[in-house]
Scaffold this active site. Sequence first.
Site, mmCIF file in Angstrom:
data_model
loop_
_atom_site.group_PDB
_atom_site.id
_atom_site.type_symbol
_atom_site.label_atom_id
_atom_site.label_comp_id
_atom_site.label_asym_id
_atom_site.label_seq_id
_atom_site.Cartn_x
_atom_site.Cartn_y
_atom_site.Cartn_z
ATOM 1 N N ASP A 13 0.813 -1.222 0.000
ATOM 2 C CA ASP A 13 0.000 0.000 0.000
ATOM 3 C C ASP A 13 0.844 1.269 0.000
ATOM 4 O O ASP A 13 0.447 2.289 0.563
ATOM 5 C CB ASP A 13 -0.958 0.033 1.207
ATOM 6 C CG ASP A 13 -1.815 -1.202 1.283
ATOM 7 O OD1 ASP A 13 -2.244 -1.673 0.217
ATOM 8 O OD2 ASP A 13 -2.056 -1.700 2.400
ATOM 9 N N LYS A 16 2.230 2.311 -5.024
ATOM 10 C CA LYS A 16 3.001 1.847 -6.184
ATOM 11 C C LYS A 16 2.245 2.085 -7.483
ATOM 12 O O LYS A 16 2.849 2.335 -8.516
ATOM 13 C CB LYS A 16 3.286 0.344 -6.058
ATOM 14 C CG LYS A 16 4.204 -0.003 -4.912
ATOM 15 C CD LYS A 16 4.467 -1.493 -4.857
ATOM 16 C CE LYS A 16 3.285 -2.328 -4.435
ATOM 17 N NZ LYS A 16 2.809 -2.104 -3.070
ATOM 18 N N GLY A 40 -3.976 -4.268 -4.528
ATOM 19 C CA GLY A 40 -4.935 -3.275 -4.978
ATOM 20 C C GLY A 40 -4.188 -2.030 -5.396
ATOM 21 O O GLY A 40 -3.449 -1.458 -4.611
ATOM 22 N N HIS A 41 -4.318 -1.671 -6.663
ATOM 23 C CA HIS A 41 -3.621 -0.482 -7.149
ATOM 24 C C HIS A 41 -4.660 0.542 -7.578
ATOM 25 O O HIS A 41 -5.474 0.267 -8.450
ATOM 26 C CB HIS A 41 -2.737 -0.827 -8.353
ATOM 27 C CG HIS A 41 -1.565 -1.679 -7.973
ATOM 28 N ND1 HIS A 41 -0.721 -2.233 -8.896
ATOM 29 C CD2 HIS A 41 -1.104 -2.057 -6.777
ATOM 30 C CE1 HIS A 41 0.218 -2.925 -8.275
ATOM 31 N NE2 HIS A 41 -0.004 -2.834 -6.987
ATOM 32 N N GLN A 223 2.164 -5.967 -3.090
ATOM 33 C CA GLN A 223 2.494 -6.034 -1.651
ATOM 34 C C GLN A 223 3.823 -5.304 -1.390
ATOM 35 O O GLN A 223 4.086 -4.333 -2.068
ATOM 36 C CB GLN A 223 2.531 -7.487 -1.142
ATOM 37 C CG GLN A 223 1.165 -8.167 -1.105
ATOM 38 C CD GLN A 223 0.767 -8.794 -2.420
ATOM 39 O OE1 GLN A 223 1.548 -9.459 -3.071
ATOM 40 N NE2 GLN A 223 -0.465 -8.587 -2.828
HETATM 41 P P1 IMP Z 1 -2.669 -12.727 1.719
HETATM 42 O O1 IMP Z 1 -1.718 -12.145 0.730
HETATM 43 O O2 IMP Z 1 -4.109 -12.510 1.364
HETATM 44 O O3 IMP Z 1 -2.367 -14.156 2.032
HETATM 45 O O4 IMP Z 1 -2.475 -11.928 3.108
HETATM 46 C C1 IMP Z 1 -1.265 -12.054 3.858
HETATM 47 C C2 IMP Z 1 -0.882 -10.720 4.488
HETATM 48 O O5 IMP Z 1 -0.500 -9.806 3.476
HETATM 49 C C3 IMP Z 1 -2.015 -10.029 5.257
HETATM 50 O O6 IMP Z 1 -1.459 -9.327 6.346
HETATM 51 C C4 IMP Z 1 -2.569 -9.049 4.250
HETATM 52 O O7 IMP Z 1 -3.206 -7.955 4.869
HETATM 53 C C5 IMP Z 1 -1.281 -8.626 3.555
HETATM 54 N N1 IMP Z 1 -1.510 -8.147 2.185
HETATM 55 C C6 IMP Z 1 -1.768 -8.881 1.090
HETATM 56 N N2 IMP Z 1 -1.869 -8.099 0.010
HETATM 57 C C7 IMP Z 1 -1.648 -6.854 0.417
HETATM 58 C C8 IMP Z 1 -1.569 -5.587 -0.256
HETATM 59 O O8 IMP Z 1 -1.712 -5.469 -1.481
HETATM 60 N N3 IMP Z 1 -1.314 -4.510 0.534
HETATM 61 C C9 IMP Z 1 -1.093 -4.621 1.858
HETATM 62 N N4 IMP Z 1 -1.140 -5.755 2.522
HETATM 63 C C10 IMP Z 1 -1.414 -6.873 1.806
#
Ligand code: IMP
Length: 425
Positions: A13, A16, A40-41, A223
């Site tokens: 977040d 990017k 999410g972009h 991420q």
């Molecule tokens: P997962 O990727 O859904 O398995 O989540 C694993 C961890 O990564 C959790 O803490 C999510 O909140 C975090 N996470 C996954 N995708 C994002 C992102 O795009 N931005 C911020 N945190 C993320």
Amino acid sequence: MPTTVLIGAQWGDEGKGKVTDHLSESADVVVRYQGGNNAGHTIVVGDERFALTLIPSGVLYPQVTPVIGNGCVIDPNVLVTEMAELDSRGIDPTRLRISGNAHLIMPYHRKLDAVLERFLGQQQIGTTKRGIGPAYMDKYSRQGIRVQDLFDPKIFRQKLDIAIKDKNKILTKVYNSLPIDAEPIAEEYLDYADSLRDYVTDTSLLLWRAQQAGKKVIFEGAQGTLLDIDHGTYPFVTSSNPTAGGAPIGSGIGPKTIDKVLGVAKAYITRVGTGPFPTELHDDVGNRMVDLGGEFGTVTGRRRRCGWLDLVALRYAVRVNGLTELAMTKLDILSHFDMLKVAVAYDSLGERFEEFPRQQRVLYNCHPVYEELPGWSTDISDVRNYGDLPKEARSYIEYVEETIGIPVTMIGVGPARDATVLRAT
Ligand code: IMP
């Protein structure tokens, strides 16, 4: 620089999307190499806001070939929905190219993601529940179903049957949950074959050819560094490698073809989900950062945890990614604070740490050692030249540069595409 890897230098977040969007203006190919629709972009174009979760943000530029690489996990329903949505808003999605080796997120992955989280209770990761972790689990246990399998119904059904037998045992016997029926999944997924056939190709070869022809290729990390399965704050991480090393693996290019690694960090720091967060603020300052920065997740809408900029973590991101420069986003949010803090070390368990600790126990007990820097308390959202920023804002940037050892070449001062201060390298 023809090949650039752009990565999140914090917990995701970082903004990017906006930086990729800026680079994409002159790019030929924009590639996602890991993750899926957990990302999410958000990109603001004029009055329009585009929130993409799977398709690379470069799709918004007509000359760009957007690529979803082999390292990604793809929920085909999300993919076709996102393509249709772009199409309905006048953006041509047919330039998209998808690796046949990317793995599919199946309905049982989403279900397992939810039951696993429930099972973990207090220890839950706070995943996006999009099935990301279970899809990667199947990839590594070699039980995954790949995009290319959609085009061979016999193989698809065989693989699905094996997977369903295994998952249903786990769902019913371990998690006391209802079993899943294979047939509706087979029907739904084999239907996607027709929608996706034209876009699936050998994306490694496509990238090789693009690089050979001197085209500008951007790798768009999802991420962030601290969510990396190997280098992040394990186990509170995602299941892929968002760090720069993930780009060659997740796309099939050679590591020596990368010319530049650009990190993106907010001027403060946020995190969604659970896990250690040394500079987290539980007070009014943190609440104001949430409100002023609009700190709610693009994918899940969850409130983000906020804190002061952590330079220990940022120096770590410079190291593990080999960052060559940094884009700092949302500097304008700090205009609302008279005094700013940045973490320069941690105290934990009686010791001082200047490098990011590897041990979970140490990280959990970290108390940041802060340096205080003066704020500027003026609106900077219209500034476009570095020299026009208030001197305190420049000092803030220069303090960061000095501490992390790389230049800050882009500074975000607002959400719009052009609300950016560029500095020559
Ligand atoms: P997962 O990727 O859904 O398995 O989540 C694993 C961890 O990564 C959790 O803490 C999510 O909140 C975090 N996470 C996954 N995708 C994002 C992102 O795009 N931005 C911020 N945190 C993320």
